[in-house]
Design a protein around this motif. Sequence first.
Motif, short mmCIF file in Angstrom:
data_model
loop_
_atom_site.label_atom_id
_atom_site.label_comp_id
_atom_site.label_asym_id
_atom_site.label_seq_id
_atom_site.Cartn_x
_atom_site.Cartn_y
_atom_site.Cartn_z
N GLY A 35 0.79 -1.21 0.00
CA GLY A 35 0.00 0.00 0.00
C GLY A 35 0.83 1.26 0.00
N TRP A 36 0.10 2.35 0.02
CA TRP A 36 0.70 3.67 0.03
C TRP A 36 0.13 4.50 1.16
N TYR A 37 0.99 5.19 1.86
CA TYR A 37 0.63 6.17 2.87
C TYR A 37 1.28 7.49 2.50
N ARG A 38 0.82 8.56 3.10
CA ARG A 38 1.44 9.85 2.85
C ARG A 38 1.45 10.68 4.12
N GLN A 39 2.39 11.60 4.17
CA GLN A 39 2.51 12.51 5.29
C GLN A 39 2.82 13.91 4.77
N ALA A 40 1.91 14.82 5.03
CA ALA A 40 2.08 16.21 4.66
C ALA A 40 2.68 16.97 5.83
N PRO A 41 3.30 18.12 5.56
CA PRO A 41 3.88 18.91 6.65
C PRO A 41 2.86 19.25 7.72
N GLY A 42 3.21 18.99 8.96
CA GLY A 42 2.33 19.29 10.07
C GLY A 42 1.20 18.31 10.28
N LYS A 43 1.17 17.23 9.52
CA LYS A 43 0.12 16.23 9.64
C LYS A 43 0.71 14.86 9.91
N GLN A 44 -0.14 13.97 10.41
CA GLN A 44 0.28 12.61 10.66
C GLN A 44 0.22 11.79 9.38
N ARG A 45 0.93 10.68 9.39
CA ARG A 45 0.89 9.79 8.25
C ARG A 45 -0.49 9.18 8.11
N GLU A 46 -1.01 9.14 6.88
CA GLU A 46 -2.34 8.64 6.65
C GLU A 46 -2.36 7.64 5.50
N LEU A 47 -3.33 6.76 5.56
CA LEU A 47 -3.53 5.78 4.50
C LEU A 47 -3.97 6.46 3.22
N VAL A 48 -3.39 6.04 2.11
CA VAL A 48 -3.84 6.48 0.80
C VAL A 48 -4.61 5.35 0.11
N ALA A 49 -3.97 4.21 -0.05
CA ALA A 49 -4.59 3.07 -0.71
C ALA A 49 -3.81 1.81 -0.38
N VAL A 50 -4.51 0.68 -0.37
CA VAL A 50 -3.87 -0.61 -0.17
C VAL A 50 -4.43 -1.60 -1.16
N ILE A 51 -3.65 -2.64 -1.42
CA ILE A 51 -4.08 -3.71 -2.30
C ILE A 51 -3.56 -5.03 -1.76
N THR A 52 -4.41 -6.04 -1.75
CA THR A 52 -4.00 -7.35 -1.28
C THR A 52 -3.42 -8.16 -2.42
#
Length: 122
Positions: A35-52
Motif C-alpha cells: 500500500g501507500w501512505y502519505r505525510q504532509a507537513p504538520g500532519k500525521q501519516r495517513e492511509l492512501v490506498a492498499v491492495i491485497t
Amino acid sequence: QVQLVESGGGLVQAGGSLRLSCAASGSIFSINVMGWYRQAPGKQRELVAVITSGSVTNYADAVKGRFTISSDNAKNTVYLQMNSLKAEDTAVYYCNADVQTRVDYQTFYRYWGQGTQVTVSS
C-alpha cells in the motif's frame, strides 16, 4: 532484510498526473498487502490506498475516484496512478508491504520505504 524502494515522485501542476512505483526486494516468501501512505507537513501519516495479493483494494475517501492502486505480484511491485492532483495531495508518499519472510513461519512483518516527495502546484 526486505527493502522497499519508491520512485516516480516529483513536481506537477494541479490537475496533472503522476505514477508512483514501489518495488520490494530481499527475503520475501510472500506479500499479503502492499500500500501507500502519505505525510504532509504538520500532519500525521495517513492511509492512501492498499491492495491485497488477491487484488482487493481500499482507498482513503480523499483520493477515491482520482487514484488507482495496482500491483504486479510476480515483481513484488505496487503502483499508484494519481490523476487530477490537487495541492492538498502534496506530501511524502511511503510504500508499505506486509511480508512473510520465512516459509516455515507464517507471520507477516510490516516494512516501509523511505518515501518519495510529491509536490502539486496551484
